[in-house]
Design a protein around this motif. Sequence first.
Motif, PDB file in Angstrom:
ATOM      1  N   THR A  91       0.839  -1.196   0.000  1.00  0.00           N
ATOM      2  CA  THR A  91       0.000   0.000   0.000  1.00  0.00           C
ATOM      3  C   THR A  91       0.877   1.250   0.000  1.00  0.00           C
ATOM      4  O   THR A  91       2.094   1.162  -0.057  1.00  0.00           O
ATOM      5  CB  THR A  91      -0.899   0.017   1.257  1.00  0.00           C
ATOM      6  OG1 THR A  91      -0.055  -0.029   2.415  1.00  0.00           O
ATOM      7  CG2 THR A  91      -1.863  -1.153   1.271  1.00  0.00           C
ATOM      8  N   GLU A 108       2.137   0.131  -7.875  1.00  0.00           N
ATOM      9  CA  GLU A 108       0.712   0.128  -8.229  1.00  0.00           C
ATOM     10  C   GLU A 108      -0.083   1.081  -7.334  1.00  0.00           C
ATOM     11  O   GLU A 108      -0.978   1.778  -7.804  1.00  0.00           O
ATOM     12  CB  GLU A 108       0.142  -1.285  -8.128  1.00  0.00           C
ATOM     13  CG  GLU A 108       0.647  -2.211  -9.208  1.00  0.00           C
ATOM     14  CD  GLU A 108       0.154  -3.637  -9.015  1.00  0.00           C
ATOM     15  OE1 GLU A 108      -0.638  -3.905  -8.090  1.00  0.00           O
ATOM     16  OE2 GLU A 108       0.587  -4.497  -9.799  1.00  0.00           O
ATOM     17  N   ALA A 109       0.247   1.102  -6.042  1.00  0.00           N
ATOM     18  CA  ALA A 109      -0.462   1.976  -5.111  1.00  0.00           C
ATOM     19  C   ALA A 109      -0.122   3.449  -5.366  1.00  0.00           C
ATOM     20  O   ALA A 109      -1.002   4.315  -5.318  1.00  0.00           O
ATOM     21  CB  ALA A 109      -0.142   1.587  -3.671  1.00  0.00           C
ATOM     22  N   TYR A 137     -10.034   4.034   0.808  1.00  0.00           N
ATOM     23  CA  TYR A 137      -9.248   3.523  -0.315  1.00  0.00           C
ATOM     24  C   TYR A 137      -8.330   2.431   0.212  1.00  0.00           C
ATOM     25  O   TYR A 137      -7.479   2.695   1.070  1.00  0.00           O
ATOM     26  CB  TYR A 137      -8.423   4.643  -0.964  1.00  0.00           C
ATOM     27  CG  TYR A 137      -9.295   5.676  -1.653  1.00  0.00           C
ATOM     28  CD1 TYR A 137      -9.693   5.485  -2.971  1.00  0.00           C
ATOM     29  CD2 TYR A 137      -9.723   6.819  -0.992  1.00  0.00           C
ATOM     30  CE1 TYR A 137     -10.497   6.412  -3.610  1.00  0.00           C
ATOM     31  CE2 TYR A 137     -10.530   7.752  -1.625  1.00  0.00           C
ATOM     32  CZ  TYR A 137     -10.908   7.538  -2.931  1.00  0.00           C
ATOM     33  OH  TYR A 137     -11.708   8.448  -3.567  1.00  0.00           O
ATOM     34  N   ASP A 138      -8.478   1.217  -0.307  1.00  0.00           N
ATOM     35  CA  ASP A 138      -7.703   0.100   0.228  1.00  0.00           C
ATOM     36  C   ASP A 138      -6.227   0.137  -0.150  1.00  0.00           C
ATOM     37  O   ASP A 138      -5.438  -0.620   0.396  1.00  0.00           O
ATOM     38  CB  ASP A 138      -8.331  -1.240  -0.159  1.00  0.00           C
ATOM     39  CG  ASP A 138      -8.406  -1.467  -1.654  1.00  0.00           C
ATOM     40  OD1 ASP A 138      -7.953  -0.616  -2.436  1.00  0.00           O
ATOM     41  OD2 ASP A 138      -8.943  -2.521  -2.049  1.00  0.00           O
ATOM     42  N   TYR A 139      -5.818   1.027  -1.040  1.00  0.00           N
ATOM     43  CA  TYR A 139      -4.405   1.143  -1.373  1.00  0.00           C
ATOM     44  C   TYR A 139      -3.668   2.089  -0.416  1.00  0.00           C
ATOM     45  O   TYR A 139      -2.453   2.227  -0.491  1.00  0.00           O
ATOM     46  CB  TYR A 139      -4.199   1.564  -2.831  1.00  0.00           C
ATOM     47  CG  TYR A 139      -4.595   2.985  -3.137  1.00  0.00           C
ATOM     48  CD1 TYR A 139      -3.671   4.018  -3.022  1.00  0.00           C
ATOM     49  CD2 TYR A 139      -5.888   3.298  -3.559  1.00  0.00           C
ATOM     50  CE1 TYR A 139      -4.038   5.325  -3.311  1.00  0.00           C
ATOM     51  CE2 TYR A 139      -6.253   4.586  -3.842  1.00  0.00           C
ATOM     52  CZ  TYR A 139      -5.320   5.607  -3.714  1.00  0.00           C
ATOM     53  OH  TYR A 139      -5.681   6.900  -3.997  1.00  0.00           O
TER      54      TYR A 139
END
Length: 153
Positions: A91, A108-109, A137-139
């Motif tokens: 994350t 990616e995060a 937001y899960d990231y």
Amino acid sequence: MDPTEADGPTGRSRLGDRYDQQVGGDVMLQVLYSGETRELELSGTRQGLLAFRQLLRGKAGSCDLSENRRPFPYERSLSEILFQEDPERATVSIVTEAQILRIQGAREALDLLADNIEGFASEADASDHCHVDSPTYDYIAPESDPLVIAFMK
């Protein structure tokens, strides 16, 4: 004109040449901090937010911030953002350390954060703001300070 510039062979990059000193310029960015709530407000001109989004797409970088001498309702204005890609994380961690906002996370995060900044800067009205925090937001890592993205007033 590309708003970022390479900072030598280290692969680090910075926002455009001394943009933080431009009064009324197209590329300005500031971060305000509330010690009581830990909330951060990343605000800038449309061009400043878009330039920062592009900077986040690199492996590591930093940018100096415009100083706000009257940060009400926040307590203080931060002086710099440092960010770094960290393949060991899943994350993005967004934390305040003294006068610095530190952003670290998986590629990616970081790209998702850059996408959110771009979407806001490209589509929002001048009076809008956007909350980017965990668990919305899960990231975003749970230990992150709450972040608000806004346009400079």
